[in-house]
Scaffold this active site. Sequence first.
Site, PDB file in Angstrom:
ATOM      1  N   ASP A 284       0.853  -1.196   0.000  1.00 13.43           N
ATOM      2  CA  ASP A 284       0.000   0.000   0.000  1.00 13.43           C
ATOM      3  C   ASP A 284       0.891   1.249   0.000  1.00 13.43           C
ATOM      4  O   ASP A 284       0.588   2.247  -0.667  1.00 13.43           O
ATOM      5  CB  ASP A 284      -0.898  -0.020   1.250  1.00 13.43           C
ATOM      6  CG  ASP A 284      -2.192   0.759   1.074  1.00 13.43           C
ATOM      7  OD1 ASP A 284      -2.604   0.991  -0.073  1.00 13.43           O
ATOM      8  OD2 ASP A 284      -2.798   1.131   2.102  1.00 13.43           O
TER       9      ASP A 284
ATOM     10  N   HIS B 241      -7.229  -1.549  -8.025  1.00  9.24           N
ATOM     11  CA  HIS B 241      -7.637  -2.287  -6.815  1.00  9.24           C
ATOM     12  C   HIS B 241      -9.156  -2.238  -6.646  1.00  9.24           C
ATOM     13  O   HIS B 241      -9.808  -3.258  -6.414  1.00  9.24           O
ATOM     14  CB  HIS B 241      -6.967  -1.699  -5.567  1.00  9.24           C
ATOM     15  CG  HIS B 241      -7.678  -2.054  -4.296  1.00  9.24           C
ATOM     16  ND1 HIS B 241      -8.770  -1.346  -3.831  1.00  9.24           N
ATOM     17  CD2 HIS B 241      -7.493  -3.067  -3.419  1.00  9.24           C
ATOM     18  CE1 HIS B 241      -9.218  -1.910  -2.724  1.00  9.24           C
ATOM     19  NE2 HIS B 241      -8.451  -2.959  -2.447  1.00  9.24           N
TER      20      HIS B 241
ATOM     21  N   HIS C 165      -6.147  -5.790   1.110  1.00 12.65           N
ATOM     22  CA  HIS C 165      -6.150  -4.541   0.342  1.00 12.65           C
ATOM     23  C   HIS C 165      -4.783  -4.342  -0.341  1.00 12.65           C
ATOM     24  O   HIS C 165      -4.701  -4.122  -1.554  1.00 12.65           O
ATOM     25  CB  HIS C 165      -6.451  -3.381   1.297  1.00 12.65           C
ATOM     26  CG  HIS C 165      -6.268  -2.021   0.698  1.00 12.65           C
ATOM     27  ND1 HIS C 165      -7.196  -1.442  -0.132  1.00 12.65           N
ATOM     28  CD2 HIS C 165      -5.255  -1.123   0.815  1.00 12.65           C
ATOM     29  CE1 HIS C 165      -6.767  -0.251  -0.511  1.00 12.65           C
ATOM     30  NE2 HIS C 165      -5.593  -0.026   0.052  1.00 12.65           N
TER      31      HIS C 165
END
Length: 374
Positions: free
Chosen positions: A175, A261, A276
């Site tokens: 991320d 994403h 994530h």
Amino acid sequence: MSAPSEKVFISPGRYVQGANTLSRAGHYVSQLGQQALVIADDFVWKMAGRALSDSLESSGIRFERAIFEGESSSAEIDRLIQQGEVLKADVVIGFGGGKTLDTAKGVADRMKAACAVLPTTASTDAPTSALSVIYSDEGEFESYRFYNKNPDLVLVDTALIVNAPPRFLASGIADALATWVEARAAIRACATNMAGGQATILGQAIGEKCEEVLFDHALLAYQANQAGIVTPSFEAVVEANTLLSGLGFESGGLAGAHAIHNGFTALHGEIHELTHGEKVAYGTVAQLILDQTPQAELEEYLDLYLALGLPMTLEALKLKDISDEDLYRVAEAALKNGESIHNLAYPLTPDQVVYAIKAVDVHARAYMEKLGWE
Ligand SMILES: [Zn+2]
């Protein structure tokens, strides 16, 4: 609302990081309020609820724990607001992973209460920002919800975080690696950042530094996490994943990686088992390909992602047999109006996005072959 030509930088009121800082939570929270709603899921509460309770009690803070049910959805936020209102909470504490924290921010905003964010993993850059990612109750991306201010306190206990599975740290690194890839693209295109203005020099510098720390320390931190030890490199990467990535994306800007994403969340099936960060990792390489990144640079990213066990093939993304029809669903979702992919300096068609998603798989396989992995 700021004018798009203004430079804007925003940040949380206070950021505290170190081993065993949880024992100081009461001290810091007492500066914000006296009546706390603590939002945490059962797993986190069982693991570390006692340490937080003890600290709050020793500072004389009255509190009630609210059970987080797992999705940062509108319905979940509404439900928890009701509990907070009965309690007349003046401070909302989010204690857990990214979705718990995003939910707490939504509750605090609507209650006009102070907000304290205590992450138990370094798996996303959710803690510091003045926004929540809202998902449907089924986990499909719905929207970004923006708030007037960032959390008042972000408190990060690295001795707690080092006990989380290394996969979570790797997800946070992914991320955070997206941060500069996206921010530099958005800045190049003079796109507005998540705070609604142009990036400041500081916003830009944070994004650049975030990437530098990760290329220098990510693997060392991952090894430390595997051994359960807090080292200076581990501290550096927790800070990069949490503070640098959080400030960097919000005051720099998002672009293709997060939009792709978000596109993946439109699919059903096993891909929902991925974090994530794991989906963002794949989206980041897809954006690098769209950005026409030269081979040597692309391979530096692939090298780090693969060393961290992040999914770089469609098979690893649990999409081995994905149909073209489904790939186009991902692309259409990524290209929706208002999506951050439109912060890229060039326009894109669904075809180009689908080719980029396939290209990640192709280039990652070629690179693994070069390394002798296949
Ligand atoms: Zn993210």
